[in-house]
Design a protein around this motif. Structure first.
Motif, PDB file in Angstrom:
ATOM      1  N   GLN A  61       7.797   2.306   7.892  1.00  0.00           N
ATOM      2  CA  GLN A  61       8.487   2.560   6.622  1.00  0.00           C
ATOM      3  C   GLN A  61       9.979   2.672   6.919  1.00  0.00           C
ATOM      4  OE1 GLN A  61       6.904   6.026   4.730  1.00  0.00           O
ATOM      5  NE2 GLN A  61       4.895   5.145   4.399  1.00  0.00           N
ATOM      6  N   THR A  62      10.602   1.511   7.088  1.00  0.00           N
ATOM      7  CA  THR A  62      12.022   1.485   7.412  1.00  0.00           C
ATOM      8  C   THR A  62      12.619   0.181   6.924  1.00  0.00           C
ATOM      9  OG1 THR A  62      13.591   1.848   9.205  1.00  0.00           O
ATOM     10  CG2 THR A  62      11.707   0.443   9.707  1.00  0.00           C
ATOM     11  N   ASP A  63      13.948   0.077   7.002  1.00  0.00           N
ATOM     12  CA  ASP A  63      14.616  -1.124   6.497  1.00  0.00           C
ATOM     13  C   ASP A  63      14.669  -2.204   7.568  1.00  0.00           C
ATOM     14  OD1 ASP A  63      16.686  -0.427   8.256  1.00  0.00           O
ATOM     15  OD2 ASP A  63      17.708   0.737   6.704  1.00  0.00           O
ATOM     16  N   ALA A  64      15.204  -3.378   7.187  1.00  0.00           N
ATOM     17  CA  ALA A  64      15.220  -4.539   8.071  1.00  0.00           C
ATOM     18  C   ALA A  64      16.085  -4.306   9.302  1.00  0.00           C
ATOM     19  CB  ALA A  64      15.706  -5.767   7.301  1.00  0.00           C
ATOM     20  N   THR A  79       1.796  -6.855  -6.308  1.00  0.00           N
ATOM     21  CA  THR A  79       1.720  -7.861  -5.249  1.00  0.00           C
ATOM     22  C   THR A  79       0.823  -7.377  -4.121  1.00  0.00           C
ATOM     23  OG1 THR A  79       3.681  -6.957  -4.160  1.00  0.00           O
ATOM     24  CG2 THR A  79       4.036  -8.712  -5.775  1.00  0.00           C
ATOM     25  N   GLU A  80       0.492  -8.305  -3.219  1.00  0.00           N
ATOM     26  CA  GLU A  80      -0.396  -7.993  -2.112  1.00  0.00           C
ATOM     27  C   GLU A  80       0.382  -7.970  -0.795  1.00  0.00           C
ATOM     28  OE1 GLU A  80      -3.560  -7.129  -2.264  1.00  0.00           O
ATOM     29  OE2 GLU A  80      -3.578  -7.315  -4.445  1.00  0.00           O
ATOM     30  N   PRO A  81      -0.068  -7.162   0.180  1.00  0.00           N
ATOM     31  CA  PRO A  81       0.650  -7.054   1.455  1.00  0.00           C
ATOM     32  C   PRO A  81       0.614  -8.320   2.308  1.00  0.00           C
ATOM     33  CG  PRO A  81      -1.372  -5.758   1.497  1.00  0.00           C
ATOM     34  CD  PRO A  81      -1.175  -6.202   0.083  1.00  0.00           C
ATOM     35  N   GLU A  82      -0.208  -9.298   1.921  1.00  0.00           N
ATOM     36  CA  GLU A  82      -0.227 -10.556   2.663  1.00  0.00           C
ATOM     37  C   GLU A  82       1.144 -11.232   2.652  1.00  0.00           C
ATOM     38  OE1 GLU A  82      -2.682  -9.523   0.793  1.00  0.00           O
ATOM     39  OE2 GLU A  82      -4.232  -9.390   2.355  1.00  0.00           O
ATOM     40  N   ILE A  83       1.969 -10.927   1.635  1.00  0.00           N
ATOM     41  CA  ILE A  83       3.323 -11.484   1.565  1.00  0.00           C
ATOM     42  C   ILE A  83       4.115 -11.073   2.800  1.00  0.00           C
ATOM     43  CG2 ILE A  83       5.502 -11.412   0.268  1.00  0.00           C
ATOM     44  CD1 ILE A  83       3.866 -10.933  -2.253  1.00  0.00           C
ATOM     45  N   GLU A 114      -0.117   1.991   3.178  1.00  0.00           N
ATOM     46  CA  GLU A 114       1.342   2.065   3.268  1.00  0.00           C
ATOM     47  C   GLU A 114       2.013   1.200   2.205  1.00  0.00           C
ATOM     48  OE1 GLU A 114       3.281   4.072   5.428  1.00  0.00           O
ATOM     49  OE2 GLU A 114       1.289   4.957   5.357  1.00  0.00           O
ATOM     50  N   TRP A 115       1.399   0.085   1.892  1.00  0.00           N
ATOM     51  CA  TRP A 115       1.942  -0.808   0.856  1.00  0.00           C
ATOM     52  C   TRP A 115       1.979  -0.082  -0.496  1.00  0.00           C
ATOM     53  CZ3 TRP A 115       4.052  -5.635   1.192  1.00  0.00           C
ATOM     54  CH2 TRP A 115       4.224  -6.352   0.005  1.00  0.00           C
ATOM     55  N   GLN A 116       0.884   0.569  -0.850  1.00  0.00           N
ATOM     56  CA  GLN A 116       0.841   1.291  -2.120  1.00  0.00           C
ATOM     57  C   GLN A 116       1.822   2.466  -2.124  1.00  0.00           C
ATOM     58  OE1 GLN A 116      -3.174   2.192  -3.501  1.00  0.00           O
ATOM     59  NE2 GLN A 116      -3.966   0.576  -2.172  1.00  0.00           N
ATOM     60  N   LYS A 117       1.932   3.124  -1.004  1.00  0.00           N
ATOM     61  CA  LYS A 117       2.836   4.268  -0.913  1.00  0.00           C
ATOM     62  C   LYS A 117       4.287   3.820  -1.062  1.00  0.00           C
ATOM     63  CE  LYS A 117       3.880   8.253   1.997  1.00  0.00           C
ATOM     64  NZ  LYS A 117       3.535   8.977   3.234  1.00  0.00           N
TER      65      LYS A 117
END
Length: 655
Positions: free
Chosen positions: A576-579, A628-632, A485-488
Motif C-alpha cells: 500500500q504505497t505509491d509508485a 474494477t478488478e485487481p487483474e488490471i 487489499e484492493w477493496q481496502k
C-alpha cells in the motif's frame, strides 16, 4: 478390508453388477444377522434370501480361491488388506465407472447411480416401516441433505413389494391451490386420482354440508383405497410449502393425524402408508394431539461420516486413503452430502479445479467459489426474515456459542445454518461462518468490514500451505490477499503497488549448476527481498511463516505489504504505497541481489547483463476503484516485467 472395500472389489471383479438384494445379504451377513432377520428386514422370502446367499458364497469362493460361507465371511476377509493388484483393479474400475457416470449433483441421486451413499440404519428402518399397516414416516432434514434420494429408494422398495405408489411435491402446486382448505384438498385428491390412473369422482363424494375434510376422507375410504389392490404408499414432499398458509396447515395436518388413527380400527385405512418430507419446523400454533409429526417413525438424515466421505471420494476416483484430504474438506463443509459431492465433482475436472483441493477450499467461502449459488439462496431466505438474519449474524461473529430465542434458534437449525447444543447455537459449517462474515462485512461498508475480511484471510491461510522452499506466501494465498487489499485501497482511495521480480536466465542457471544450487539461490533472493522490504518500510513484512499476521494500516500509517513466491523464479511484492516508493524498493532489491555475487558463467552464451546473477523487475501502481478488478494491476506489472527483460534485463521498469 471393510465391507465397502469388499463390495467394491466384487463389483470390479465380477462380470455382472451386484443386485440390490445381493448387497443387502452381504452387508447384513457382515453385521452378523441371520437369514431370517435379513428376510424380515428386507421384506423378501427367506427361501429366496438363502438361495441368493448360497450363490454369493460360491462367487466369493471363486474370487478368493478358498471356501467362504456365512459363518467365516467377515472373519476371513476383515483381517486382510487390499493388495496392490486389488487396489489397482478398484482404481481402474472407478476410473471406468466415473468416465461413464460422473454426474453433477443436482436433484435426487438416481437409483442406478454409484454415488448414492447409504446411511444405515435409515434405509432399513424406512423399508421396514412402510410394510406396517397404516404407517407414517416423517423425514426431516435441511435442503439438499438427501430427502429426495431416500424417498426415491422408498418408492422403489415399495414397487418391489408390488405396492401402489404416489408422490406429490407441494412446491409444484399453483399458489391459487392454497386459497382455502376446500380447494387444497380437492387438488390433493385430483392429483392422487390421476397418478393412480383412476377416473376422477370428486363430485360424487364432495359435500359442502359435511365439509371438505370429511369429504376428502370419504373419497379415500370409499373410492381411492378400495380401488387399489395392494397398499398405497403416498409420499408428500416439501410439506414446508403448506406451512406458509397457517389457515390450511392446521386443518390439513390434523386430517393426516386422523387418517393415521383411523388405521387402528378401520381395516381399509391400513392400506395407506404415508411418507412426509419437510425441511423447516412447523411454527404455527398446532396442538401436539393434532400434528402428524409426533406419530409414526421420525427420520432425521445425519451428515456423512468421515468414512462415508472417503468412500464417496473413492467412487469419484480420488485416492484419499490417508484421510488428510477428507479432514480438510470436512473442516470446511462437514459431512453435508450436497456440499461434499459438489466439491468432489469439481475436483474431477468438471469445475476447472483439476484435483486442486487447496484452491477449492480457498475459494469456497467467496463469491468466486463453487458454493456461491447455493449460499445465495440462504442470503435471499434470510433477507426475507430480518429477525433470523440478525440472529444468524450474531452467531457467525461470536467467538463462543450464542444463546438465542428458542423459536429463532429452531428455525435457523431447521434451515441447516446452525447446530443447536442445548440452548446454544454455533454455525453448522465453517463455510457458512466464513461466507456470511465476509458478506456482512461488505454490507456494513465501514472499517470493521475490512478488518473482518482480513481475519477470514487467516482462516483461508490455514487451508493452504506456505511455499516450502522459501517460506514465503504461496501464489494462491497472494491472490486472496490481493482481493482484500484492493477493496481496502478502493475504500480509502490510496495507491496500491505491485512489484514482480524475475531471476534472469534462472532456468539456464539451474541446468548448469544443479537443482541444489538453484534452491539455495531462491532462498537467498527471497531473504534479500524480505530484508529490503523490512528496511525500507520500517517493519516486518507479511511474508515469513513466523510473521503471518493480517497486515493493517496502524495509526502511524505504516505500509501494509506482502511478499510471495509468485512462480518458479518469480516473486511478488504487494504494498500500500505509491509508485515512487515501489520503484525505490525495486531498485534496492535489484542492487542487493547483484551484491550477493552469485556466479553465473554460462559457456557459449553472450549478451548477459553481468557475470553474477541478476533480477528484472516490473512495477505497476494504481488507485483501485471498487467496480474494477485487481487483474488490471497484475497485467500492468507483467507488461512492465516483460519490457525490463526486452531492454536487456537487470533493470526496473514502471508501467
Amino acid at each position: 478390508m471393510t465391507i465397502e472395500e469388499v463390495l467394491l472389489l466384487l463389483k470390479a471383479t465380477l462380470p455382472n453388477a451386484l443386485t440390490p438384494l445381493q448387497e443387502i445379504v452381504l452387508r447384513s451377513t457382515w453385521d452378523g444377522k441371520t437369514y431370517t432377520s435379513i428376510a424380515s428386514e428386507a421384506h423378501y422370502g427367506e427361501e429366496r434370501v438363502r438361495k441368493v446367499a448360497s450363490h454369493l458364497w460360491q462367487l466369493l469362493g471363486e474370487v478368493w480361491k478358498e471356501p467362504i460361507n456365512k459363518s467365516n465371511f467377515r472373519q476371513t476377509l476383515e483381517r486382510r488388506g487390499l493388495n496392490r493388484a486389488q487396489q489397482q483393479l478398484i482404481r481402474e474400475f472407478n476410473r471406468t465407472a466415473i468416465a461413464i457416470s460422473l454426474e453433477f449433483p443436482c436433484g435426487p441421486v438416481s437409483l442406478d447411480s454409484r454415488f448414492y451413499i447409504p446411511r444405515p440404519p435409515i434405509e432399513q428402518l424406512a423399508y421396514a416401516e412402510i410394510a406396517q399397516p397404516g404407517s407414517v414416516i416423517c423425514i426431516k432434514a435441511p435442503k439438499k441433505m438427501g430427502k429426495s434420494s431416500l424417498i426415491l429408494r422408498i418408492l422403489a422398495h415399495a414397487a418391489n413389494l408390488e405396492y401402489s405408489t404416489v408422490s406429490l411435491d407441494f412446491q409444484q402446486a399453483d399458489k391459487a391451490v392454497f386459497a382455502n382448505i376446500d380447494k387444497f384438498l380437492r387438488w390433493l385428491c385430483a392429483n392422487i386420482t390421476q397418478k393412480l390412473g383412476l377416473q376422477p369422482k370428486l363430485n360424487d363424494y364432495w359435500n359442502e354440508e359435511i365439509g371438505s375434510k370429511v369429504s376428502c376422507s370419504l373419497y379415500f375410504q370409499e373410492y381411492l383405497l378400495p380401488s387399489v389392490k395392494n397398499p398405497l404408499v403416498l409420499v408428500l414432499n416439501e410439506v414446508d410449502w403448506v406451512f406458509e398458509y397457517p389457515e390450511i396447515t392446521d386443518e390439513f395436518l390434523s386430517l393426516l393425524r386422523f387418517w393415521y388413527e383411523q388405521a387402528k380400527g378401520v381395516e381399509i385405512w391400513q392400506k395407506l402408508r404415508l411418507v412426509l418430507a419437510y425441511s423447516t419446523e412447523i411454527f404455527v400454533v398446532l396442538r401436539l394431539t393434532l400434528s402428524p409429526f409426533h406419530i409414526g417413525l421420525p427420520l432425521k438424515l445425519p451428515p456423512f461420516t468421515k468414512e462415508q466421505v472417503q468412500d464417496l471420494a473413492q467412487r469419484h476416483g480420488l485416492d484419499w486413503t490417508n484421510g488428510s484430504e477428507v479432514e480438510r474438506l470436512m473442516a470446511m463443509v462437514g459431512g453435508h452430502p450436497y456440499l461434499v459431492r459438489l466439491a468432489l465433482y469439481s475436483l474431477m475436472g468438471k469445475g476447472g479445479l483439476q484435483r486442486d483441493l487447496e484452491q477449492l477450499l480457498q475459494q469456497a467461502p467467496t463469491e468466486t467459489g463453487i458454493y456461491n449459488e447455493y449460499l445465495r439462496q440462504y442470503v435471499l431466505a434470510l433477507r426475507k426474515q430480518p429477525e433470523l438474519e440478525a440472529a444468524f449474524a450474531e452467531v457467525i461473529f461470536a467467538t463462543s456459542p450464542v444463546k438465542l430465542e428458542p423459536v429463532v434458534a429452531y428455525k435457523l437449525q431447521s434451515m441447516g445454518l446452525v447446530n443447536l447444543q442445548g440452548e446454544y447455537c454455533t454455525p453448522t459449517y465453517e463455510l457458512y461462518r466464513l461466507y456470511f462474515r465476509q458478506l456482512k462485512a461488505r454490507q456494513d461498508g465501514n472499517n470493521s468490514r475490512m478488518n473482518q475480511l482480513e481475519k477470514e484471510n487467516q482462516q483461508l491461510r490455514v487451508l493452504c500451505s506456505l511455499d516450502e522452499l522459501t517460506q514465503l506466501i504461496s501464489r494462491r494465498n497472494f491472490h486472496t490477499h490481493l482481493q482484500i487489499e484492493w477493496q481496502k485501497a478502493a475504500g480509502d482511495c490510496t495507491p496500491l503497488s505491485l512489484i514482480l521480480c524475475d531471476i534472469d536466465y534462472f532456468k539456464i542457471y539451474n541446468k548448469n549448476y544443479g537443482n541444489t544450487a538453484g534452491d539455495d539461490c531462491l532462498r537467498q533472493i527471497a531473504n534479500v527481498i524480505d530484508n529490503c522490504v523490512k528496511r525500507l518500510l520500517g517493519y516486518s513484512s507479511f511474508s515469513q511463516a513466523s510473521t503471518v499476521k493480517s497486515p493493517v494500516c496502524t495509526s502511524d500509517e505504516r505500509t501494509s505489504v506482502l511478499v510471495a513466491r509468485y512462480g518458479g523464479e518469480e516473486f511478488a511484492i504487494l504494498a500500500q504505497t505509491d509508485a515512487m516508493t515501489a520503484i525505490s524498493i525495486a531498485e534496492n532489491i535489484r542492487e542487493q541481489v547483484k551484491a550477493l555475487e552469485i556466479s553465473c558463467e554460462y559457456p557459449g552464451m553472450g549478451g548477459l547483463p553481468a557475470n553474477v546473477l541478476t533480477v528484472s523487475l516490473g512495477v505497476a501502481s494504481i488507485i483501485p476503484e471498487s467496480e474494477t478488478e485487481p487483474e488490471i494491476l497484475i497485467n500492468a506489472a507483467e507488461k512492465a516485467l516483460i519490457q525490463a527483460k526486452r531492454k536487456g534485463r537487470d533493470r526496473v521498469v514502471l508501467k
